[in-house]
Scaffold this motif. Sequence first.
Motif, PDB file in Angstrom:
ATOM      1  N   ASN A  27       0.827  -1.274   0.121  1.00 42.43           N
ATOM      2  CA  ASN A  27       0.149  -0.077  -0.115  1.00 42.43           C
ATOM      3  C   ASN A  27       1.040   1.169  -0.006  1.00 42.43           C
ATOM      4  OD1 ASN A  27      -2.882  -0.366  -0.233  1.00 42.43           O
ATOM      5  ND2 ASN A  27      -2.769  -1.131   2.013  1.00 42.43           N
ATOM      6  N   PHE A  28       2.083   1.223   0.705  1.00 43.51           N
ATOM      7  CA  PHE A  28       2.882   2.346   0.831  1.00 43.51           C
ATOM      8  C   PHE A  28       3.403   2.520  -0.476  1.00 43.51           C
ATOM      9  CE2 PHE A  28       7.168   3.807   1.119  1.00 43.51           C
ATOM     10  CZ  PHE A  28       7.190   4.882   1.745  1.00 43.51           C
ATOM     11  N   LEU A  29       4.071   1.732  -1.136  1.00 43.64           N
ATOM     12  CA  LEU A  29       4.390   1.600  -2.645  1.00 43.64           C
ATOM     13  C   LEU A  29       3.282   2.269  -3.529  1.00 43.64           C
ATOM     14  CD1 LEU A  29       6.304  -1.830  -3.052  1.00 43.64           C
ATOM     15  CD2 LEU A  29       7.214   0.725  -2.730  1.00 43.64           C
ATOM     16  N   ARG A  30       2.067   2.015  -3.284  1.00 41.50           N
ATOM     17  CA  ARG A  30       0.942   2.346  -4.201  1.00 41.50           C
ATOM     18  C   ARG A  30       1.043   4.055  -4.258  1.00 41.50           C
ATOM     19  NH1 ARG A  30      -4.806  -0.413  -4.119  1.00 41.50           N
ATOM     20  NH2 ARG A  30      -3.569  -2.190  -4.181  1.00 41.50           N
ATOM     21  N   GLY A  31       1.031   4.429  -2.744  1.00 38.87           N
ATOM     22  CA  GLY A  31       0.887   5.983  -2.680  1.00 38.87           C
ATOM     23  C   GLY A  31       2.287   6.534  -3.370  1.00 38.87           C
ATOM     24  N   PHE A  78       4.596   5.496  -5.949  1.00 36.90           N
ATOM     25  CA  PHE A  78       4.454   5.378  -6.942  1.00 36.90           C
ATOM     26  C   PHE A  78       3.687   6.349  -7.659  1.00 36.90           C
ATOM     27  CE2 PHE A  78       5.603   0.917  -6.815  1.00 36.90           C
ATOM     28  CZ  PHE A  78       6.799   1.031  -6.846  1.00 36.90           C
ATOM     29  N   GLY A 110      10.111  -4.135  -5.018  1.00 33.22           N
ATOM     30  CA  GLY A 110       9.236  -3.139  -4.442  1.00 33.22           C
ATOM     31  C   GLY A 110      10.313  -1.916  -4.067  1.00 33.22           C
ATOM     32  N   ALA A 139      10.985   1.813  -5.498  1.00 32.94           N
ATOM     33  CA  ALA A 139      10.890   2.900  -4.582  1.00 32.94           C
ATOM     34  C   ALA A 139      11.937   3.643  -4.700  1.00 32.94           C
ATOM     35  CB  ALA A 139      10.368   2.217  -3.386  1.00 32.94           C
ATOM     36  N   TYR A 176      12.208   5.526  -8.037  1.00 31.65           N
ATOM     37  CA  TYR A 176      11.145   6.548  -7.845  1.00 31.65           C
ATOM     38  C   TYR A 176      11.546   7.886  -7.040  1.00 31.65           C
ATOM     39  CZ  TYR A 176       7.615   5.097 -11.016  1.00 31.65           C
ATOM     40  OH  TYR A 176       6.775   4.750 -12.169  1.00 31.65           O
ATOM     41  N   TYR A 181      -0.292  15.797   0.262  1.00 32.13           N
ATOM     42  CA  TYR A 181      -0.493  14.598  -0.359  1.00 32.13           C
ATOM     43  C   TYR A 181      -0.676  13.478   0.816  1.00 32.13           C
ATOM     44  CZ  TYR A 181       0.099  10.024  -2.964  1.00 32.13           C
ATOM     45  OH  TYR A 181      -0.124   8.847  -3.534  1.00 32.13           O
ATOM     46  N   GLN A 217      -4.041  11.821   1.094  1.00 27.46           N
ATOM     47  CA  GLN A 217      -3.834  10.397   0.159  1.00 27.46           C
ATOM     48  C   GLN A 217      -4.886   9.544  -0.233  1.00 27.46           C
ATOM     49  OE1 GLN A 217      -0.430   8.227   1.587  1.00 27.46           O
ATOM     50  NE2 GLN A 217      -0.279   6.900  -0.074  1.00 27.46           N
ATOM     51  N   ILE A 273      -6.215   8.666  -3.921  1.00 32.25           N
ATOM     52  CA  ILE A 273      -5.960   7.292  -4.465  1.00 32.25           C
ATOM     53  C   ILE A 273      -7.488   6.588  -4.658  1.00 32.25           C
ATOM     54  CG2 ILE A 273      -5.038   4.809  -4.007  1.00 32.25           C
ATOM     55  CD1 ILE A 273      -2.835   6.570  -4.209  1.00 32.25           C
TER      56      ILE A 273
END
Lengths: 287, 285
Positions: free
Chosen positions: A99-103, A105, B24, B28, B31, B268, B272, B276
């Motif tokens: 979930n953290f990664l979703r946010g 990205f 991941g 991350a 990114y 954000y 968030q 989302i």
Amino acid sequence: MRKNKIVFWFFIAPAIVSFLLIVVIPAVIGFFYSFTDWNGLSANSNFVGLNNFTQIFVDKRYIHSLYFTTAVAFVSIILINSVAILLALLVTQKFKGSNFLRGLFFMPNLIGGLLLGFAWRFVFTKIFEALAKITGLGFLNAWLTSTTTGFWGIIIVNVWQMSGYMMLIYIAQLQQIPSSVKEAAKIDGAGAFQTFRNITFPLIMPAFTIGVFLSIANSFKMFDQNIALTDGAPYHSTEMLALNIYSTAFSSGQLGLAQAKSVIFLIIVATVGVTQLIITKRKEVEM
Amino acid sequence: MLNIKNNVKTGGRGFKGILFFLIGIILALIYIFPIYILGSSSFKTQKGLFENPLSLPNKLNFTLNNYKSAFSRLNYFQSFLNSLYITIISVVLIVLISAMAAWALVRYKTKISKIIFLTFAISMLIPFQCTMLPLLKVARYVNLLNPQGLIFMYVGYGVSLSVVIIHGFIKNIPEEIEEAAIVDGCNVFQLFFMIVLPLLKIILITVAIINIMWIWNDFLLPSLIINNKPQWRTLPLMTFSFFGSYSRRWDLATAALFMCILPVILFYMWSQKYIISGITDGSIK
């Protein structure tokens, strides 16, 4: 009493009036100006027929920016959507931190194009240079000084910014797939790749259509990232359509010509948009 | 036999979990890298940034002067308040006006409603470049090259998308609730503000956030409308002019950029969950 016309117009008037004054009327005026030699300085502008439009087709800088923008859009479609699908497949797996990664990205999408463009200019020029020194990788040198590195610079920023947004669209679609379908495939002995190719991908096709057209529309309308990252350098070779129209108006003072270019621009963007609507509608029927 | 198979299966899942976790983390890092390097560079002296662009700031090259300097050159406090003022007023107006219009368009099922709605939807295809020059010309005539004019323009550009989104939401709300309120003696304004608006809360938050992100980050429109009023410059305008004068001073520029990006990231973190879910739910309808 409720369904009377006065109440209706009262509720709708603020939206209609501001929309007419800010969008519709300027758009109509702009359309007429595309047939004039309007330069912003002289009080009167003369009707010149289709002159501006014929001029566009011999304007090498505009033709190049059209070609460059199309190339950016084409490569962006492929990269943004492949990255987005991979990210969506990753974060819909159940593991710690998904979930953290979703946010994370998605985050680049919220930072303004201007700030992003400048931030990446720093990364491309200063940090890439330092990385080149350490690693000895020559291709990391002198970024944004040539058309090629400018092109890939714009692409990288575009992918970095947009893939998180497209990821959310793919996630929405992935969540619609009943888990029983995948389990059935597993029982039938399908591997992970086979399941993706034959089950998952066909089922996320509607999202793929949206993703493709959003990538095209965003690439065609791109302005902030372009002006902050390369500003068209070197020699206008990385200038995209929106920036070309902007400098036709404000650097060259050919407002009539800029207006004609924006009409062509509208036709391109509208064609893309309408095609998307038609295809999405057809897909919906098939589903 | 069955037992062994089961063991292998759970073992595979555990391994998969770790593998996904590692992929991941790597993604991350990729990114976050530009933001990280921007942040770490902004705390280095000009010399330190030149000599060690990649490492974290150390005792020798750490400085807060970049922030001090960028803060005053961006006129940060004033620009931040300008951005905030213009964004908040515009978004409140867009949300209220669009909700009113969308509700009327859904509940009054006439031909005119249909035509107006279609016009809003189609107009979203018009690129900004088509209206920019005539709008600028007209705005100069009627004295709208000021923050009030800018806000009015944001409302004009913002209503179409917002009306379309809210329209889609209201269509799914049964009209019976409203009819019951009328039987109870509500007039049309009480009905809208006390019954309908609260029902729209979720979608109005989504619409507000979409508009906040757009207006807060917008550069081109304010650069045309209020650039001649230095006391009204927003953060993107100040950033742009800052880069005009200090394009070689990356020590100052990284601090300036980081200062401008930080409020967005903080906002954000706070919003968030709405962003989302709003985009995920809205995207496939």
